[in-house]
Design an enzyme around this catalytic site. Sequence first.
Site, PDB file in Angstrom:
ATOM      1  N   VAL A 100      64.319  -9.501 -19.305  1.00 53.49           N
ATOM      2  CA  VAL A 100      64.792 -10.435 -18.400  1.00 53.49           C
ATOM      3  C   VAL A 100      65.174 -10.003 -17.123  1.00 53.49           C
ATOM      4  O   VAL A 100      66.169  -9.255 -17.368  1.00 53.49           O
ATOM      5  CB  VAL A 100      65.132 -11.798 -19.084  1.00 53.49           C
ATOM      6  CG1 VAL A 100      65.417 -12.818 -17.893  1.00 53.49           C
ATOM      7  CG2 VAL A 100      64.823 -12.155 -20.195  1.00 53.49           C
ATOM      8  N   CYS A 101      64.971 -10.322 -15.790  1.00 54.78           N
ATOM      9  CA  CYS A 101      65.548  -9.978 -14.726  1.00 54.78           C
ATOM     10  C   CYS A 101      65.924  -8.489 -14.710  1.00 54.78           C
ATOM     11  O   CYS A 101      64.869  -7.627 -15.043  1.00 54.78           O
ATOM     12  CB  CYS A 101      67.055 -11.002 -14.753  1.00 54.78           C
ATOM     13  SG  CYS A 101      67.646 -11.086 -13.162  1.00 54.78           S
ATOM     14  N   THR A 102      66.832  -8.126 -14.460  1.00 55.09           N
ATOM     15  CA  THR A 102      67.297  -6.782 -14.102  1.00 55.09           C
ATOM     16  C   THR A 102      67.344  -6.027 -15.436  1.00 55.09           C
ATOM     17  O   THR A 102      67.686  -4.863 -15.296  1.00 55.09           O
ATOM     18  CB  THR A 102      68.368  -6.593 -13.155  1.00 55.09           C
ATOM     19  OG1 THR A 102      69.725  -6.995 -13.799  1.00 55.09           O
ATOM     20  CG2 THR A 102      68.219  -6.978 -11.963  1.00 55.09           C
TER      21      THR A 102
END
Lengths: 209, 209
Positions: A100-102
């Site tokens: 998820v995300c970075t």
Amino acid sequence: MDIAMPLYDRFTALDAVGPYEVLSRLPDTTVHFLGADGTGPKKTETGMLTILTERPLEDLPHPEVIVVPGGYGTRDLMRDERVLEWVREAHATSTWTTSVCTGSLLLGAAGLLDGLEATTHWSEAGALKSYGATYTARRVVEQPGGIITAAGVSSGIDMALRLAELIAGRVAAEAYQLAIEYDPQPPFDSGSLAKASQEAKDHLAARSG
Amino acid sequence: MDIAMPLYDRFTALDAVGPYEVLSRLPDTTVHFLGADGTGPKKTETGMLTILTERPLEDLPHPEVIVVPGGYGTRDLMRDERVLEWVREAHATSTWTTSVCTGSLLLGAAGLLDGLEATTHWSEAGALKSYGATYTARRVVEQPGGIITAAGVSSGIDMALRLAELIAGRVAAEAYQLAIEYDPQPPFDSGSLAKASQEAKDHLAARSG
């Protein structure tokens, strides 16, 4: 089924808790929050929220599912060969390796995204290229080898629902969506770079600067 | 600004973390996770996730904003006069008193919802009536006196965006929506009783039974 979620200081809470709230409903499944930078309390970027980890990554070398949440703390993890080695080894036997995300930057740093399409938080789109990955602005990106990356923060909920479908079937995943009453009705339509107003972007840039 | 979020054993993680992820971005604001049933580690219903609380409710008697997350543990809190008294006292001076999911039952037990419209998790709709409240199936319900209740689990994100708008204005709230990339794209449309299939409802009922 064992789901491993590495936590570390300066993680983003919703990156981890969105998928947890969906995946913890899978039958006969444990979501393990593992300390990536030592066990103990892990604080979010703001320092306001602390999640406890009781076991290190090494305690779970072969989970069926990996979910790597994002946050500023990924910058340190990406230079930690111990963590990168765990990611590689765990991915070698996992059914699904997700982020998820970075969190996707950690998968990239471990060499898992080379030649693949992937996503991350919109502000870090450029960072994927250095790992041989092609950024794509989709919310959830599925690739061969069981790799699924999700866009920024809240996208982990959508990713986890898709993952639940892949693992337990569509009816089960729909039931989890009903259980968490995920019938999103945001009061504005400002959740992507393409949709946000210039004023909103300027506001965010001024706060980050 | 001080935002108080009471935590307790058997809370629902996303109820708390959804609003946290939005409201922690407000300027000059601290989100305080307070132990409602003593300080220390608070576990979710599954026991898989633990958030630390370091201070008791009594440490923050007059927050500007209250956010009460839901979970099975509310059943015990609703019988705890110490907690109910804190809710009443804090609400007497708060600007906004809010809840997510079954957190509204705690507001109800404290006497705050008498004569008002309110919402909660769809499975607990009937429970609001005993507190003099009228259940309404809307996702976020704003009432006079600064009371805002949100529906089940994930609805806290939508509620928090609206609350951020009320506190900091629309542009700021839109910026937070962009920051958490909240452009929801669930893979199914099963997030409410009205939308879920009978198969999904049956699946959920079989698991809860």
